[in-house]
Design an enzyme around this catalytic site. Sequence first.
Site, PDB file in Angstrom:
ATOM      1  N   LYS A   1      68.257  59.957  27.221  1.00 17.67           N
ATOM      2  CA  LYS A   1      69.277  59.288  28.033  1.00 17.67           C
ATOM      3  C   LYS A   1      70.593  59.073  27.286  1.00 17.67           C
ATOM      4  O   LYS A   1      71.653  59.052  27.891  1.00 17.67           O
ATOM      5  CB  LYS A   1      68.748  57.931  28.508  1.00 17.67           C
ATOM      6  CG  LYS A   1      67.759  58.025  29.649  1.00 17.67           C
ATOM      7  CD  LYS A   1      67.370  56.619  30.085  1.00 17.67           C
ATOM      8  CE  LYS A   1      66.619  56.655  31.391  1.00 17.67           C
ATOM      9  NZ  LYS A   1      66.368  55.304  31.906  1.00 17.67           N
TER      10      LYS A   1
ATOM     11  N   GLY B   1      65.085  42.686  25.918  1.00 19.23           N
ATOM     12  CA  GLY B   1      65.479  44.036  25.504  1.00 19.23           C
ATOM     13  C   GLY B   1      66.988  44.188  25.515  1.00 19.23           C
ATOM     14  O   GLY B   1      67.705  43.420  26.201  1.00 19.23           O
TER      15      GLY B   1
ATOM     16  N   GLY C   1      68.141  47.739  24.980  1.00 20.44           N
ATOM     17  CA  GLY C   1      68.256  49.200  24.925  1.00 20.44           C
ATOM     18  C   GLY C   1      68.908  49.727  26.192  1.00 20.44           C
ATOM     19  O   GLY C   1      69.611  48.988  26.899  1.00 20.44           O
ATOM     20  N   GLY C   2      68.670  51.011  26.499  1.00 20.98           N
ATOM     21  CA  GLY C   2      69.334  51.672  27.628  1.00 20.98           C
ATOM     22  C   GLY C   2      69.111  50.966  28.958  1.00 20.98           C
ATOM     23  O   GLY C   2      70.071  50.679  29.685  1.00 20.98           O
TER      24      GLY C   2
ATOM     25  N   ASN D   1      66.501  39.792  22.446  1.00 19.25           N
ATOM     26  CA  ASN D   1      66.063  41.054  21.829  1.00 19.25           C
ATOM     27  C   ASN D   1      65.468  40.830  20.448  1.00 19.25           C
ATOM     28  O   ASN D   1      65.784  39.855  19.762  1.00 19.25           O
ATOM     29  CB  ASN D   1      67.251  42.027  21.724  1.00 19.25           C
ATOM     30  CG  ASN D   1      66.794  43.459  21.524  1.00 19.25           C
ATOM     31  OD1 ASN D   1      65.855  43.904  22.181  1.00 19.25           O
ATOM     32  ND2 ASN D   1      67.428  44.182  20.611  1.00 19.25           N
TER      33      ASN D   1
HETATM   34  P1  NAP Z   1      65.152  51.845  24.585  1.00 19.73           P
HETATM   35  O1  NAP Z   1      66.573  52.208  24.809  1.00 19.73           O
HETATM   36  O2  NAP Z   1      64.374  52.516  23.532  1.00 19.73           O
HETATM   37  O3  NAP Z   1      65.130  50.244  24.297  1.00 19.73           O
HETATM   38  C1  NAP Z   1      63.957  49.595  24.004  1.00 19.73           C
HETATM   39  C2  NAP Z   1      64.201  48.098  23.872  1.00 19.73           C
HETATM   40  O4  NAP Z   1      62.931  47.476  23.698  1.00 19.73           O
HETATM   41  C3  NAP Z   1      65.035  47.690  22.650  1.00 19.73           C
HETATM   42  O5  NAP Z   1      65.772  46.543  22.977  1.00 19.73           O
HETATM   43  C4  NAP Z   1      63.985  47.367  21.591  1.00 19.73           C
HETATM   44  O6  NAP Z   1      64.358  46.362  20.677  1.00 19.73           O
HETATM   45  C5  NAP Z   1      62.877  46.806  22.452  1.00 19.73           C
HETATM   46  N1  NAP Z   1      61.550  47.039  21.853  1.00 19.73           N
HETATM   47  C6  NAP Z   1      60.939  48.230  21.664  1.00 19.73           C
HETATM   48  N2  NAP Z   1      59.731  48.050  21.112  1.00 19.73           N
HETATM   49  C7  NAP Z   1      59.594  46.723  20.914  1.00 19.73           C
HETATM   50  C8  NAP Z   1      58.565  45.916  20.363  1.00 19.73           C
HETATM   51  N3  NAP Z   1      57.427  46.445  19.923  1.00 19.73           N
HETATM   52  N4  NAP Z   1      58.763  44.579  20.311  1.00 19.73           N
HETATM   53  C9  NAP Z   1      59.905  44.030  20.776  1.00 19.73           C
HETATM   54  N5  NAP Z   1      60.904  44.730  21.311  1.00 19.73           N
HETATM   55  C10 NAP Z   1      60.755  46.072  21.393  1.00 19.73           C
HETATM   56  O7  NAP Z   1      64.298  52.028  25.927  1.00 19.73           O
HETATM   57  P2  NAP Z   1      64.817  51.976  27.438  1.00 19.73           P
HETATM   58  O8  NAP Z   1      65.287  53.322  27.871  1.00 19.73           O
HETATM   59  O9  NAP Z   1      65.733  50.825  27.580  1.00 19.73           O
HETATM   60  O10 NAP Z   1      63.453  51.710  28.239  1.00 19.73           O
HETATM   61  C11 NAP Z   1      62.811  50.462  28.167  1.00 19.73           C
HETATM   62  C12 NAP Z   1      61.745  50.402  29.273  1.00 19.73           C
HETATM   63  O11 NAP Z   1      62.374  50.363  30.548  1.00 19.73           O
HETATM   64  C13 NAP Z   1      60.831  51.621  29.294  1.00 19.73           C
HETATM   65  O12 NAP Z   1      59.550  51.219  28.888  1.00 19.73           O
HETATM   66  C14 NAP Z   1      60.770  52.058  30.748  1.00 19.73           C
HETATM   67  O13 NAP Z   1      59.430  51.997  31.249  1.00 19.73           O
HETATM   68  C15 NAP Z   1      61.574  51.025  31.494  1.00 19.73           C
HETATM   69  N6  NAP Z   1      62.436  51.647  32.520  1.00 19.73           N
HETATM   70  C16 NAP Z   1      62.029  51.585  33.832  1.00 19.73           C
HETATM   71  C17 NAP Z   1      62.815  52.124  34.819  1.00 19.73           C
HETATM   72  C18 NAP Z   1      62.373  52.032  36.260  1.00 19.73           C
HETATM   73  O14 NAP Z   1      62.944  52.727  37.095  1.00 19.73           O
HETATM   74  N7  NAP Z   1      61.412  51.196  36.596  1.00 19.73           N
HETATM   75  C19 NAP Z   1      64.020  52.750  34.505  1.00 19.73           C
HETATM   76  C20 NAP Z   1      64.410  52.797  33.149  1.00 19.73           C
HETATM   77  C21 NAP Z   1      63.600  52.253  32.178  1.00 19.73           C
HETATM   78  P3  NAP Z   1      65.148  46.681  19.290  1.00 19.73           P
HETATM   79  O15 NAP Z   1      66.595  46.777  19.686  1.00 19.73           O
HETATM   80  O16 NAP Z   1      64.863  45.503  18.435  1.00 19.73           O
HETATM   81  O17 NAP Z   1      64.588  47.968  18.782  1.00 19.73           O
END
Ligand code: NAP
Length: 310
Positions: free
Chosen positions: A90, A151, A153-154, A175
């Site tokens: 992304k 969170g 992230g993206g 976060n």
């Molecule tokens: P990303 O950019 O990798 O961001 C992940 C976030 O989660 C970061 O803030 C990270 O914190 C935190 N994190 C990761 N592992 C962690 C842990 N073990 N403990 C605490 N915090 C943790 O991922 P993303 O693209 O935002 O996606 C996140 C989730 O959103 C995905 O699992 C996905 O299923 C969901 N999502 C759903 C939809 C939907 O349509 N329903 C759409 C998009 C995304 P740090 O900054 O500290 O690393």
Amino acid sequence: MKKKYVVAKDIYTLADLQTWHDVDPPIRLGVFGDPVEHSLSPQMQNAALKHCKIDMQYARFHILPDELRQAVGLIHKLEFVGINLTIPHKISVLELLEAAEDNVKRIGAVNVVKVEGGKLRGFNTDGRGFARAIREEFSVDLRDLRVMILGAGGAARAIALQCAKENCERLVITNRSIEKAQKLADELRDFFAGPKVLGPVARLQAIPLEEAAIRFQIGNVDLVVNATPIGLNRGDPSPIPARLLAPHVMVYDTIYSAERTPFVSAAIEAGARATNGLSMLLHQGALAFEIWFQREAPLEVMRKALGRSD
Ligand code: NAP
């Protein structure tokens, strides 16, 4: 000469794109991810295409991070209408695009690409999909809510920007790495300069993903959103324990891999209303369809294809 059709595969790769054989109907849309086998987008988008009598298919593509540039280059050549991007593409796809909507620049992530007049244009429909999901699930608009996002992230960035644009009452960004939460809050500060009066609590705050900090804030939020991947894997805990949640709180887990994610279970245990991320998936997908085809998406057909009847 008559065109040779082959049977559609469950998962395509870069090698398939490089030696492309069309199928019937032809594949002109897809999702690029690594992993990608879990994606529910093909069943939702193919149902929409079929319903609208659009003679093309949507497929899954397992594309590794170092293959993205080549794969994106090929969708041009193969006359694709567009693609969806999921983890981990992304953010990295941004540098491969020729244009992007304003949202994308602020969020820094793209989940939809459209091939437009030979150019690749990026969009992000996660935030708008989230807003529609909240309205549908809880019959309330973001502007009337005090929101806590887990969170930064993206997905969290898209959701936070949407909350800010819709002038939500309060936003708490929580976060693991507090610097990222703080950075996001700083970027959104202008949206929260307005005169909504909330008593002694700040309208915009960044806090660490720690029990004491969350306990201090939770009495002043209405909606808690999980935008971390905690809960995706079997055996994961809830991102925050049930003891922090109260019946007045609404819980939205963006994860949709199970009907009752650990977060949804924790919320139910606390007597709160909770739902998983299937409705966000549906609405971000419907918005993507509308970007690709400039026509209304058949929402109920897409919903049914995801196994939801409400
Ligand atoms: P990303 O950019 O990798 O961001 C992940 C976030 O989660 C970061 O803030 C990270 O914190 C935190 N994190 C990761 N592992 C962690 C842990 N073990 N403990 C605490 N915090 C943790 O991922 P993303 O693209 O935002 O996606 C996140 C989730 O959103 C995905 O699992 C996905 O299923 C969901 N999502 C759903 C939809 C939907 O349509 N329903 C759409 C998009 C995304 P740090 O900054 O500290 O690393």
